[in-house]
Design an enzyme around this catalytic site. Structure first.
Site, short mmCIF file in Angstrom:
data_model
loop_
_atom_site.label_atom_id
_atom_site.label_comp_id
_atom_site.label_asym_id
_atom_site.label_seq_id
_atom_site.Cartn_x
_atom_site.Cartn_y
_atom_site.Cartn_z
N TYR A 280 2.87 -2.55 3.40
CA TYR A 280 2.65 -3.88 2.84
C TYR A 280 3.87 -4.34 2.04
CZ TYR A 280 -2.27 -2.71 3.82
OH TYR A 280 -3.45 -2.33 4.41
N HIS B 148 -2.33 5.74 8.47
CA HIS B 148 -2.32 4.29 8.67
C HIS B 148 -2.04 3.95 10.13
CE1 HIS B 148 -1.00 0.19 6.77
NE2 HIS B 148 -2.12 0.12 7.45
#
Length: 330
Positions: free
Chosen positions: A59, A143
């Site tokens: 992010y 992830h």
């Protein structure tokens, strides 16, 4: 709440369930914000009682982690729950870009490099802890291993299990948009928690049989993310220009959301309130996580979380064919 869910999220639980702060917007996903706005948003979340924060190196190339770390630095460590992710190492680009090429409005000085090896996840966690200014995280997710290569999920979980055994993290799991393969890792006892984005909402119950039911059976906690379907369910009256699953909403999906909004309005419940409440009805779902990019969005999400949703609304949604009866306990 199951035993593992209580262990992981008990201190983040409110009377209406666990609302998690999704950290992608703090990484300037799709649009930029400055540090001052990020700080105000996080302070409002804390003041409103939010105690679960989720982030990832992905992010904003570490920006989300740095901002969350700055906001939590002076908070008592035993009063909040934090999760981050591993699998994408951040390495320098040989030729920096003016802007990141993966959806975040940040300088493209770094690139993401897949690595689910023991060495890779240890490095990822170490670097995340540095950005977060913390000694530990509560949950470490692999992830998006489904986007890497075949077998990446099991390799990642084996690597994460070593960190858990060493006491460096309390719980491990997978954070993903895809349901494929999750039932197997749940049944094989390889995960404590699954973060599933965009696959369990008022508009998509794909995960009900393949993820949530096995998770319930085996005591695995589920965090439902993307419950607003990346925008379409975030307003009381769905906008025609709204996105669904990161793309412009198709006409059929837009119409379906509109009909659900009308049913919600008949019961005096805003559509976003029903969208937040729906996943929490399933016993496997321990928390919902929502991206927030302003104090106003924090206030709105907390208001929706506290909205009482009558059973009659769920009955009408079942009768209309929008959700299965089993998903709402009918």
């Amino acid at each position: 709440m199951t035993a593992i869910a209580d262990r992981l999220f008990g201190r983040a639980r409110s009377a209406h369930g666990v609302l998690g702060f999704g950290g992608a917007p703090l990484g300037n996903f799709a649009a930029a914000m400055d540090d001052e706005q990020a700080g105000r948003t996080l302070r409002r979340a804390w003041a409103g009682g939010i105690r679960y924060f989720d982030t990832a190196p992905h992010y904003g190339l570490g920006l989300s982690e740095r901002r969350i770390g700055a906001a939590l630095r002076d908070r008592p460590r035993d009063e909040f729950v934090i999760s981050t992710k591993a699998g994408r190492l951040l390495v320098p680009r040989d030729r920096p870009l003016a802007q990141d090429d993966d959806g975040f409005v940040v300088p493209g000085t770094l690139r993401r490099q897949w690595d689910f090896t023991v060495t890779g996840v240890e490095r990822s966690l170490r670097e995340s802890l540095g950005r977060l200014a913390l000694d530990s995280v509560d949950i470490l997710f692999a992830h998006d291993p489904d986007q890497a290569w075949a077998g990446a999920a099991r390799q990642a979980l084996a690597s994460l299990a070593r960190l858990r055994s060493a006491g460096l993290v309390s719980a491990i799991g997978i954070g993903t948009n895809a349901t494929a393969g999750l039932e197997g890792v749940i049944r094989d006892g390889l995960v404590d928690v699954i973060m599933l984005a965009n696959r369990y909402s008022l508009l998509d119950q794909e995960a009900l049989g393949s993820v949530l039911e096995p998770a319930r059976e085996h005591g695995v906690a589920v965090v439902a993310a993307g419950v607003f379907a990346t925008g379409l369910l975030s307003t009381a009256h769905p906008r025609r220009d709204a996105t669904y699953d990161y793309r412009p909403a198709p006409a059929g999906v837009l119409g379906r959301a509109g009909r659900m909004a009308e049913i919600c309005a008949d019961h005096g419940v805003p559509l976003p309130a029903a969208a937040l409440a729906f996943p929490l009805l399933h016993p496997a779902v321990a928390a919902v996580a929502v991206g927030m990019r302003s104090p106003h969005e924090v206030d709105e999400d907390l208001r929706h979380l506290c909205t009482d949703v009558p059973a009659a609304l769920w009955r009408d949604l079942v009768a209309g064919g929008f959700v299965p009866a089993g998903a709402v306990g009918l």
